[in-house]
Write a protein that holds these residues in place. Structure first.
Motif, PDB file in Angstrom:
ATOM      1  N   SER A 272       0.980  -1.086   0.433  1.00 32.19           N
ATOM      2  CA  SER A 272       0.495  -0.264   0.229  1.00 32.19           C
ATOM      3  C   SER A 272       1.027   0.912  -0.491  1.00 32.19           C
ATOM      4  CB  SER A 272      -0.850  -0.075   0.667  1.00 32.19           C
ATOM      5  OG  SER A 272      -0.532   0.383   2.808  1.00 32.19           O
ATOM      6  N   LEU A 273       2.106   0.924   0.520  1.00 27.40           N
ATOM      7  CA  LEU A 273       3.235   2.194   0.850  1.00 27.40           C
ATOM      8  C   LEU A 273       3.123   2.946  -0.880  1.00 27.40           C
ATOM      9  CD1 LEU A 273       4.785   1.481   3.523  1.00 27.40           C
ATOM     10  CD2 LEU A 273       3.970   2.956   3.191  1.00 27.40           C
ATOM     11  N   ALA A 274       2.913   2.047  -2.079  1.00 28.52           N
ATOM     12  CA  ALA A 274       3.443   2.018  -2.958  1.00 28.52           C
ATOM     13  C   ALA A 274       2.702   3.245  -3.694  1.00 28.52           C
ATOM     14  CB  ALA A 274       3.591   1.071  -3.890  1.00 28.52           C
ATOM     15  N   PHE A 275       1.604   3.708  -2.814  1.00 37.16           N
ATOM     16  CA  PHE A 275       0.641   4.287  -4.077  1.00 37.16           C
ATOM     17  C   PHE A 275       0.925   6.015  -3.128  1.00 37.16           C
ATOM     18  CE2 PHE A 275      -1.290   0.025  -4.564  1.00 37.16           C
ATOM     19  CZ  PHE A 275      -0.437  -0.042  -5.893  1.00 37.16           C
ATOM     20  N   GLU A 276       1.269   5.773  -1.669  1.00 31.13           N
ATOM     21  CA  GLU A 276       1.122   6.535  -0.583  1.00 31.13           C
ATOM     22  C   GLU A 276       1.934   8.253  -1.422  1.00 31.13           C
ATOM     23  OE1 GLU A 276       2.709   6.930   3.510  1.00 31.13           O
ATOM     24  OE2 GLU A 276       0.422   6.216   3.439  1.00 31.13           O
ATOM     25  N   GLY A 277       1.018   9.297  -0.772  1.00 30.99           N
ATOM     26  CA  GLY A 277       1.191  10.239  -2.260  1.00 30.99           C
ATOM     27  C   GLY A 277       0.806  10.690  -3.134  1.00 30.99           C
ATOM     28  N   GLU A 278       0.377   9.796  -4.126  1.00 30.26           N
ATOM     29  CA  GLU A 278       0.647   9.982  -6.042  1.00 30.26           C
ATOM     30  C   GLU A 278      -0.737   9.940  -6.577  1.00 30.26           C
ATOM     31  OE1 GLU A 278       3.212   8.467  -7.655  1.00 30.26           O
ATOM     32  OE2 GLU A 278       4.375   8.071  -6.552  1.00 30.26           O
ATOM     33  N   ASP A 279      -0.571  11.325  -7.143  1.00 27.39           N
ATOM     34  CA  ASP A 279      -1.298  11.391  -7.396  1.00 27.39           C
ATOM     35  C   ASP A 279      -2.253  10.884  -8.772  1.00 27.39           C
ATOM     36  OD1 ASP A 279      -0.929  14.146  -6.687  1.00 27.39           O
ATOM     37  OD2 ASP A 279       0.548  14.735  -7.977  1.00 27.39           O
ATOM     38  N   LEU A 287       0.180   4.729 -11.866  1.00 30.51           N
ATOM     39  CA  LEU A 287       0.953   3.314 -12.970  1.00 30.51           C
ATOM     40  C   LEU A 287       1.980   4.520 -11.723  1.00 30.51           C
ATOM     41  CD1 LEU A 287       0.820   2.835 -16.801  1.00 30.51           C
ATOM     42  CD2 LEU A 287      -0.211   1.005 -14.859  1.00 30.51           C
ATOM     43  N   VAL A 288       2.550   2.990 -10.909  1.00 27.60           N
ATOM     44  CA  VAL A 288       3.489   3.194 -10.082  1.00 27.60           C
ATOM     45  C   VAL A 288       4.476   1.977  -9.987  1.00 27.60           C
ATOM     46  CG1 VAL A 288       4.341   4.163  -7.928  1.00 27.60           C
ATOM     47  CG2 VAL A 288       2.582   4.333  -8.572  1.00 27.60           C
ATOM     48  N   PRO A 289       5.799   2.470 -11.152  1.00 31.40           N
ATOM     49  CA  PRO A 289       6.664   1.209 -11.727  1.00 31.40           C
ATOM     50  C   PRO A 289       7.539   1.306 -10.793  1.00 31.40           C
ATOM     51  CG  PRO A 289       6.659   2.879 -13.252  1.00 31.40           C
ATOM     52  CD  PRO A 289       5.599   3.205 -12.431  1.00 31.40           C
ATOM     53  N   GLN A 292       8.650   5.010  -4.236  1.00 28.60           N
ATOM     54  CA  GLN A 292      10.031   5.953  -4.192  1.00 28.60           C
ATOM     55  C   GLN A 292       9.967   5.565  -1.931  1.00 28.60           C
ATOM     56  OE1 GLN A 292      12.740   7.117  -5.369  1.00 28.60           O
ATOM     57  NE2 GLN A 292      11.261   5.368  -7.191  1.00 28.60           N
ATOM     58  N   HIS A 293       8.630   5.441  -1.690  1.00 30.97           N
ATOM     59  CA  HIS A 293       8.475   5.272  -0.134  1.00 30.97           C
ATOM     60  C   HIS A 293       9.696   5.002  -0.037  1.00 30.97           C
ATOM     61  CE1 HIS A 293       7.073   4.246   3.907  1.00 30.97           C
ATOM     62  NE2 HIS A 293       6.368   5.369   3.188  1.00 30.97           N
ATOM     63  N   PRO A 294      10.264   4.912   1.537  1.00 37.86           N
ATOM     64  CA  PRO A 294      11.470   3.473   1.590  1.00 37.86           C
ATOM     65  C   PRO A 294      11.239   2.053   2.221  1.00 37.86           C
ATOM     66  CG  PRO A 294      11.189   5.624   3.344  1.00 37.86           C
ATOM     67  CD  PRO A 294      10.406   5.547   2.089  1.00 37.86           C
ATOM     68  N   ASP A 295       9.954   1.861   2.630  1.00 36.92           N
ATOM     69  CA  ASP A 295       9.820   0.557   2.861  1.00 36.92           C
ATOM     70  C   ASP A 295       8.502   0.158   1.913  1.00 36.92           C
ATOM     71  OD1 ASP A 295      11.105   1.034   4.977  1.00 36.92           O
ATOM     72  OD2 ASP A 295       9.586   2.508   6.514  1.00 36.92           O
ATOM     73  N   ALA A 296       8.123   0.840   0.377  1.00 38.12           N
ATOM     74  CA  ALA A 296       7.210   0.422  -0.133  1.00 38.12           C
ATOM     75  C   ALA A 296       7.424  -1.586  -0.776  1.00 38.12           C
ATOM     76  CB  ALA A 296       6.871   1.373  -1.026  1.00 38.12           C
ATOM     77  N   TYR A 297       6.819  -1.865  -0.363  1.00 35.45           N
ATOM     78  CA  TYR A 297       7.163  -3.210  -1.624  1.00 35.45           C
ATOM     79  C   TYR A 297       7.266  -2.819  -2.921  1.00 35.45           C
ATOM     80  CZ  TYR A 297       7.209  -7.342  -4.401  1.00 35.45           C
ATOM     81  OH  TYR A 297       7.449  -8.984  -4.433  1.00 35.45           O
ATOM     82  N   PRO A 298       8.286  -2.978  -3.809  1.00 34.16           N
ATOM     83  CA  PRO A 298       8.113  -2.551  -4.972  1.00 34.16           C
ATOM     84  C   PRO A 298       7.217  -2.977  -6.483  1.00 34.16           C
ATOM     85  CG  PRO A 298      10.133  -4.335  -4.979  1.00 34.16           C
ATOM     86  CD  PRO A 298       9.033  -4.179  -3.767  1.00 34.16           C
TER      87      PRO A 298
END
Length: 362
Positions: A272-279, A287-289, A292-298
């Motif tokens: 879920s952190l992959a999408f945090e703060g994304e517009d 799409l978040v390929p 950048q969140h330091p704890d995000a699953y990539p």
């Protein structure tokens, strides 16, 4: 609109023993799709097709809704892959489709030629793609750096005793065993999420990003189900599947390095952190390929459910709308968390609700 992801630490509940993936069913009658044919006061039959990625979740959602909310409503979902599902959606032979790749390019143009409105694609759930493997005798948790897993999918690292793998995993004794790479053989949104990531972070990746690509190496499997089966049946196999399918089939998964150089646990909270703060754009095609969140699953992505903006059968559309609203409500979200998917945050649910309210029917 900014996606404010929630942390779902309660998602560690075990998968229910009776869970099975939705298998392909009989093709729906074209007369029953967007142009109507489901009402009449008795059973309301709703047909969908597409991504295998969310199939375990969809089965639980639709079965639970039928048993606990409205026994008249029967949703049949064909787990045929995103590509096949989008084609059925374009041809008007299903009531809805599902895909981890947003509709674009030739498919979007084909839809526009057939219908007098734009497709309506709504992100109802998130998920993530993992590296699953079959490596007898290795019981330790393993991990891959970016350089290593890029080499594995490109074919330059082709044996489990490669020094790069050993360097990532000090103290682990890897066998002298060829790596059998397992990929999707069908058009797949899971492949899109996976290759979009590879195309972004692997300098020598040759195949680009798409629902179907020319793989440099490996063997193919049909659907997440087929890839999971091929991994389970071949010692030394490595492939990509949704985390839910790895759990369902009890296949171990590797940690992988993210953009910050960390190796986060492959869990919904980190996805879920992959999408945090994304517009989130107006058409929801986020799409978040390479998060950048330091704890995000990539390797994380959304699953879009595609509905039509107009339906002739008002009763069928109301039933479908009720199902989707229930799925993103508290009861449906609880199932989402239980099965290791990523629920959609409240801020985005409000926008989805507005779009559902705008569909014309009858």
């Amino acid at each position: 609109m900014v996606f404010k992801g929630r942390l779902f630490l309660g998602a560690l509940a075990a998968l229910t023993a009776g869970l099975t993936a939705c298998g392909p069913g009989e093709p729906p009658d074209p007369q029953q799709a967007a142009q109507g044919g489901g009402g009449g006061g008795g059973t309301i039959a709703i047909s969908g097709a597409g991504a295998t990625f969310p199939a375990p979740l969809f089965q639980r959602w639709f079965d639970t809704y039928n048993r606990e909310v409205d026994s008249r409503v029967q949703v049949s979902y064909q787990s045929v892959g995103s590509g096949a599902g989008l084609e059925q959606y374009i041809n008007g032979t299903v009531d809805f489709a599902a895909s981890e790749a947003p509709m674009e390019g030739d498919r979007l143009e084909s839809f526009r030629e057939r219908f007098p409105f734009e497709p309506l694609q709504l992100p109802l759930v998130g998920g993530y793609v993992v590296f699953a493997y079959n490596l007898p005798g290795v019981d330790e948790e393993i991990q891959f750096s970016r350089e290593t897993y890029c080499g594995m999918v490109e074919g330059s690292i082709d044996n489990w005793n490669d020094p790069a793998i050993a360097e990532d995993n000090p103290g682990v004794d890897f066998p002298d065993l060829p790596i059998t790479w397992v990929h999707r053989s069908d058009g797949s949104g899971t492949t899109f999420v996976f290759t979009n990531h590879l195309d972004t972070i692997c300098p020598d990746w040759p195949a680009g990003a798409g629902t179907s690509v020319d793989w440099p190496v490996g063997i193919g499997g049909q659907g997440n189900e087929g890839v999971a089966a091929a991994i389970s049946q071949n010692e030394g196999a490595l492939g990509y599947v949704s985390y839910a399918f790895a759990q369902l089939n009890e296949i171990p998964v590797a940690r992988i390095e993210n953009a910050a150089g960390n190796f986060p646990d492959p869990l919904p909270a980190n996805a879920s952190l992959a999408f945090e703060g994304e517009d989130v754009p107006d058409d929801f095609a986020l799409l978040v390929p390479d998060p950048q969140h330091p704890d995000a699953y990539p390797i994380s992505g959304l699953v879009w459910v595609l509905v039509y903006r107009e339906y002739d059968d008002a009763e069928k559309w109301q039933a479908m709308k009720d199902v989707f609203e229930w799925a993103i409500g508290p009861e449906g979200q609880a199932i989402t968390e239980e099965l290791f998917y990523v629920p959609i945050p409240d801020s985005l649910i409000e926008r989805i609700q507005e779009e559902l309210d705008g569909v014309q029917a009858g």
